[in-house]
Enzyme design. Structure first.
Site, mmCIF file in Angstrom:
data_model
loop_
_atom_site.group_PDB
_atom_site.id
_atom_site.type_symbol
_atom_site.label_atom_id
_atom_site.label_comp_id
_atom_site.label_asym_id
_atom_site.label_seq_id
_atom_site.Cartn_x
_atom_site.Cartn_y
_atom_site.Cartn_z
ATOM 1 N N CYS A 249 -4.756 -7.213 4.871
ATOM 2 C CA CYS A 249 -6.159 -7.563 5.102
ATOM 3 C C CYS A 249 -6.607 -8.683 4.147
ATOM 4 O O CYS A 249 -6.214 -9.822 4.333
ATOM 5 C CB CYS A 249 -7.022 -6.314 5.034
ATOM 6 S SG CYS A 249 -8.508 -6.514 5.984
ATOM 7 N N HIS B 131 -4.558 -1.629 7.699
ATOM 8 C CA HIS B 131 -4.338 -0.932 6.421
ATOM 9 C C HIS B 131 -3.317 0.195 6.562
ATOM 10 O O HIS B 131 -3.711 1.364 6.680
ATOM 11 C CB HIS B 131 -5.668 -0.351 5.921
ATOM 12 C CG HIS B 131 -6.644 -1.383 5.470
ATOM 13 N ND1 HIS B 131 -6.761 -1.769 4.157
ATOM 14 C CD2 HIS B 131 -7.518 -2.134 6.164
ATOM 15 C CE1 HIS B 131 -7.691 -2.708 4.054
ATOM 16 N NE2 HIS B 131 -8.164 -2.948 5.265
ATOM 17 N N GLU C 115 -1.737 1.593 4.350
ATOM 18 C CA GLU C 115 -1.828 2.501 3.188
ATOM 19 C C GLU C 115 -2.832 3.627 3.437
ATOM 20 O O GLU C 115 -2.906 4.563 2.658
ATOM 21 C CB GLU C 115 -2.196 1.699 1.926
ATOM 22 C CG GLU C 115 -3.643 1.230 1.815
ATOM 23 C CD GLU C 115 -3.977 0.020 2.702
ATOM 24 O OE1 GLU C 115 -3.129 -0.387 3.524
ATOM 25 O OE2 GLU C 115 -5.097 -0.500 2.578
HETATM 26 N N1 GLN Z 1 -13.369 -8.990 5.044
HETATM 27 C C1 GLN Z 1 -12.565 -9.057 3.881
HETATM 28 C C2 GLN Z 1 -12.331 -10.504 3.432
HETATM 29 O O1 GLN Z 1 -12.675 -11.394 4.110
HETATM 30 C C3 GLN Z 1 -11.238 -8.367 4.100
HETATM 31 C C4 GLN Z 1 -11.450 -6.912 4.427
HETATM 32 C C5 GLN Z 1 -10.381 -5.997 3.962
HETATM 33 O O2 GLN Z 1 -9.513 -6.335 3.153
HETATM 34 N N2 GLN Z 1 -10.432 -4.780 4.443
HETATM 35 O O3 GLN Z 1 -11.819 -10.744 2.400
#
Ligand code: GLN
Length: 200
Positions: free
Chosen positions: A86, A183, A185
């Site tokens: 992410c 995710h 994890e």
């Molecule tokens: N929206 C976050 C970003 O732009 C990422 C979200 C996340 O890691 N769950 O950094």
């Protein structure tokens, strides 16, 4: 707890500046690795691979700059495996949109932040990974938790797509590096972390 190829457990760093690094440390342990929290260049030099967790990529960038970790991390990624989830995926891309921001360019990807829009901030989806993933990591679907996730808008020629959701790549690898926009994890399925351990 499993062991990896006999006696020695691989030392896997988890960047622990911000975000859900603790969940990653637990996932690495259940995948058979030895998690190590990383906050300094010295700690980074002592691990064999690194996870960059989810969180807020802009905040993580600020902290990386403050802690003088940008150059050590770039150097690390030149020779050792990094797994970005992410926000971590955003940091590893070559190009970031919405808005444009600094990134490490370790993976030939264009990534658009917060790309699912505000109304659907988070969702849990069942995805069917590519045969390549199932062959190397184990068979069956993956439960993918998306939290204000980015969308991978472009993959370079060296990038292999290991899973898609809704027609967009969500788990990709390039050489030693791995990226997930979801995710892994946050579920009890440790196949994605095991796949990363196999790259170390
Ligand atoms: N929206 C976050 C970003 O732009 C990422 C979200 C996340 O890691 N769950 O950094």
């Amino acid at each position: 707890m499993s062991t990896t190829n006999g006696a020695v457990r691989k030392r896997v760093g988890v960047l622990a500046l911000q975000g859900d690094f603790d969940a990653h440390a637990k996932a690495i342990a259940s995948a058979g690795g030895e998690p190590v929290e990383v906050r300094t260049g010295e700690q980074l030099r002592a691990v064999d691979g690194l996870v960059i967790p989810g969180g807020e990529s802009t905040t993580m960038l600020k902290l990386l700059n403050m802690m003088d970790l940008v150059e050590p991390l770039a150097e690390f990624a030149r020779t050792k495996p990094v797994f970005g989830t992410c926000a971590g995926a955003i940091l590893l891309a070559t190009e970031v949109l919405n808005p444009s921001q600094q990134s490490f360019g370790a993976m030939d990807l264009t990534v658009e932040r917060n790309a699912y829009g505000r109304q659907i901030d988070s969702r849990v989806a069942t995805i069917s990974p590519a045969a390549e993933f199932q062959r190397r990591a184990g068979e069956g679907d993956v439960e993918a938790v998306f939290i204000r996730a980015p969308i991978i808008r472009r993959t370079g020629p060296g990038v292999t797509v290991l899973a898609e959701y809704d027609g967009d790549p969500v788990l990709v690898e390039q050489g030693r590096h791995l990226v997930a926009t979801f995710h892994p994890e946050l579920t009890h399925d440790s196949r994605v972390h095991k796949l990363f351990l196999s790259k170390i």
